[in-house]
Motif scaffolding. Structure first.
Motif, PDB file in Angstrom:
ATOM      1  N   LEU A  25       0.917  -1.215   0.058  1.00  0.00           N
ATOM      2  CA  LEU A  25      -0.088  -0.051  -0.123  1.00  0.00           C
ATOM      3  C   LEU A  25       0.785   1.215   0.048  1.00  0.00           C
ATOM      4  CD1 LEU A  25      -2.812  -0.675   2.544  1.00  0.00           C
ATOM      5  CD2 LEU A  25      -2.900  -0.818   0.140  1.00  0.00           C
ATOM      6  N   GLY A  26       0.683   2.107  -1.190  1.00  0.00           N
ATOM      7  CA  GLY A  26       1.575   3.234  -1.045  1.00  0.00           C
ATOM      8  C   GLY A  26       0.887   4.449  -0.681  1.00  0.00           C
ATOM      9  N   PRO A  27       1.168   5.589  -0.949  1.00  0.00           N
ATOM     10  CA  PRO A  27       0.574   6.840  -0.412  1.00  0.00           C
ATOM     11  C   PRO A  27      -1.148   6.985  -0.742  1.00  0.00           C
ATOM     12  CG  PRO A  27       2.281   7.498  -1.885  1.00  0.00           C
ATOM     13  CD  PRO A  27       2.195   6.123  -2.280  1.00  0.00           C
ATOM     14  N   GLN A  28      -1.693   7.504   0.097  1.00  0.00           N
ATOM     15  CA  GLN A  28      -3.073   8.002  -0.084  1.00  0.00           C
ATOM     16  C   GLN A  28      -3.519   9.023  -1.242  1.00  0.00           C
ATOM     17  OE1 GLN A  28      -5.361   8.698   3.621  1.00  0.00           O
ATOM     18  NE2 GLN A  28      -7.162   9.673   2.481  1.00  0.00           N
ATOM     19  N   ILE A  29      -4.447   8.755  -2.048  1.00  0.00           N
ATOM     20  CA  ILE A  29      -4.570   9.530  -3.104  1.00  0.00           C
ATOM     21  C   ILE A  29      -6.073  10.084  -3.032  1.00  0.00           C
ATOM     22  CG2 ILE A  29      -3.114   8.583  -4.693  1.00  0.00           C
ATOM     23  CD1 ILE A  29      -5.361   6.898  -5.998  1.00  0.00           C
ATOM     24  N   ASP A  30      -6.358  11.163  -3.744  1.00  0.00           N
ATOM     25  CA  ASP A  30      -7.782  11.897  -3.766  1.00  0.00           C
ATOM     26  C   ASP A  30      -8.708  10.725  -4.029  1.00  0.00           C
ATOM     27  OD1 ASP A  30      -9.130  14.564  -3.957  1.00  0.00           O
ATOM     28  OD2 ASP A  30      -9.872  13.284  -5.653  1.00  0.00           O
ATOM     29  N   ARG A  31      -9.800  10.715  -3.288  1.00  0.00           N
ATOM     30  CA  ARG A  31     -10.677   9.799  -3.093  1.00  0.00           C
ATOM     31  C   ARG A  31     -11.694   9.735  -4.572  1.00  0.00           C
ATOM     32  NH1 ARG A  31     -14.542   7.000   0.103  1.00  0.00           N
ATOM     33  NH2 ARG A  31     -16.682   6.830  -0.719  1.00  0.00           N
ATOM     34  N   ALA A  32     -12.087  11.045  -4.900  1.00  0.00           N
ATOM     35  CA  ALA A  32     -12.828  11.297  -6.298  1.00  0.00           C
ATOM     36  C   ALA A  32     -11.969  10.861  -7.464  1.00  0.00           C
ATOM     37  CB  ALA A  32     -13.265  12.879  -6.217  1.00  0.00           C
ATOM     38  N   LYS A  33     -10.896  11.271  -7.557  1.00  0.00           N
ATOM     39  CA  LYS A  33     -10.086  10.834  -8.638  1.00  0.00           C
ATOM     40  C   LYS A  33      -9.784   9.257  -8.794  1.00  0.00           C
ATOM     41  CE  LYS A  33      -7.382  15.282  -9.105  1.00  0.00           C
ATOM     42  NZ  LYS A  33      -5.897  15.614  -9.031  1.00  0.00           N
ATOM     43  N   ALA A  34      -9.522   8.789  -7.540  1.00  0.00           N
ATOM     44  CA  ALA A  34      -9.319   7.198  -7.567  1.00  0.00           C
ATOM     45  C   ALA A  34     -10.671   6.351  -8.077  1.00  0.00           C
ATOM     46  CB  ALA A  34      -9.139   6.576  -6.283  1.00  0.00           C
ATOM     47  N   PHE A  35     -11.906   6.917  -7.520  1.00  0.00           N
ATOM     48  CA  PHE A  35     -13.245   6.610  -8.187  1.00  0.00           C
ATOM     49  C   PHE A  35     -13.290   6.739  -9.445  1.00  0.00           C
ATOM     50  CE2 PHE A  35     -14.238   5.633  -3.605  1.00  0.00           C
ATOM     51  CZ  PHE A  35     -15.400   5.226  -3.645  1.00  0.00           C
ATOM     52  N   ALA A  36     -12.814   7.660  -9.942  1.00  0.00           N
ATOM     53  CA  ALA A  36     -12.872   7.942 -11.574  1.00  0.00           C
ATOM     54  C   ALA A  36     -11.976   7.585 -12.391  1.00  0.00           C
ATOM     55  CB  ALA A  36     -13.137   9.620 -11.693  1.00  0.00           C
TER      56      ALA A  36
END
Length: 260
Positions: A165-176
């Motif tokens: 598991l790497g860095p957390q990323i923006d949720r909206a961008k991940a979902f899209a």
């Protein structure tokens, strides 16, 4: 029948060692269906001392090809707070190299108990707490000439040996994130990929997974990470040499793999 599943599980677990390339399972314990394979996965989970730390999944390819497997918690590695953007990760070699699949991991922040009626998309979305750049750690444990068929590979976790598991990323961008430009840079070698999610929608497999397994009596726990398919297949890199992983528009980090 349960003894068959337990014996198969014990054998498959014994093969999770560095360099193992084994023949197919003995005919008397060999899974002959999706149900057999899932029962063996469940038996493997019961025989391990650790819990389930995550899942891998895709939307079903057909009634006879479901992509679903638990990821054991002892095999989940994380970029720690002290490491910030660089980490070391120990894993087993496969054909003397590191084999990874760049993915996005969706980490639950709420429990989703087993349910006969399942969950709607909004309930599942609410249970997803964070999204991360991630690498599935791969290890093929069947010999290339073994003749092992899909049900055996499914029972064995479909080449999974763990998850980083790497860095957390923006949720909206991940979902899209149906498409991601990905660079894997090691020394002077850059491997670039026009990455595409195999199902188009990176979250759709989670809806299927949770409802399918929940109705089978499986409870999902807060902290479990779910990966839903590689954006560029398996990437081979070397041990003991730092790698820069870049997801365009999402983030980047560095990791060095060490052989267990």
């Amino acid at each position: 029948m349960m003894e068959k599943f337990e014996l198969a599980a014990k054998e498959l677990l014994s093969r999770r060692v560095a360099g193992m390339k084994a023949p197919r399972l003995a005919e008397n314990v060999r899974p002959a269906s999706i149900e057999d394979a899932l029962q063996i996965q469940a038996a493997m989970t019961q025989q391990r001392s650790d819990a389930i730390g995550g899942w891998k999944c895709l939307l079903p390819i057909s009634e006879q090809q479901m992509i679903v497997a638990p990821i054991f918690s002892d095999t989940v590695k994380r970029l720690s707070d002290t490491e910030k953007q660089s980490a070391e990760c120990f894993m087993m070699a496969d054909n003397d190299c590191v084999r990874i699949e760049p993915e996005i991991a969706f980490v639950l922040s709420q429990d989703l108990p087993a349910s006969d009626v399942g969950y709607d998309e909004s309930q599942i979305n609410d249970a997803i707490g964070s999204c991360h750049m991630a690498l599935e750690l791969m290890q093929s444990r069947f010999a290339d000439d073994s003749g092992a068929e899909f049900f055996e590979r499914l029972a064995d976790g479909l080449v999974n040996q763990g998850l980083f598991l790497g860095p957390q990323i923006d949720r909206a961008k991940a979902f899209a994130a149906s498409q991601i430009e990905i660079d894997v840079i090691q020394g002077e070698t850059t491997k670039s990929f026009a990455g595409h999610h195999p199902n188009g929608d990176p979250v759709a497999p989670i809806y299927w997974l949770i409802n399918f397994m929940s109705r089978r009596g499986v409870s999902f726990k807060a902290g479990q990470a779910i990966i839903t398919g590689s954006y560029c297949g398996i990437v081979e890199v070397a041990f003991d040499k730092e790698i820069l992983i870049c997801y365009q528009g999402l983030g980047e980090y560095r990791v060095t793999f060490k052989a267990e």
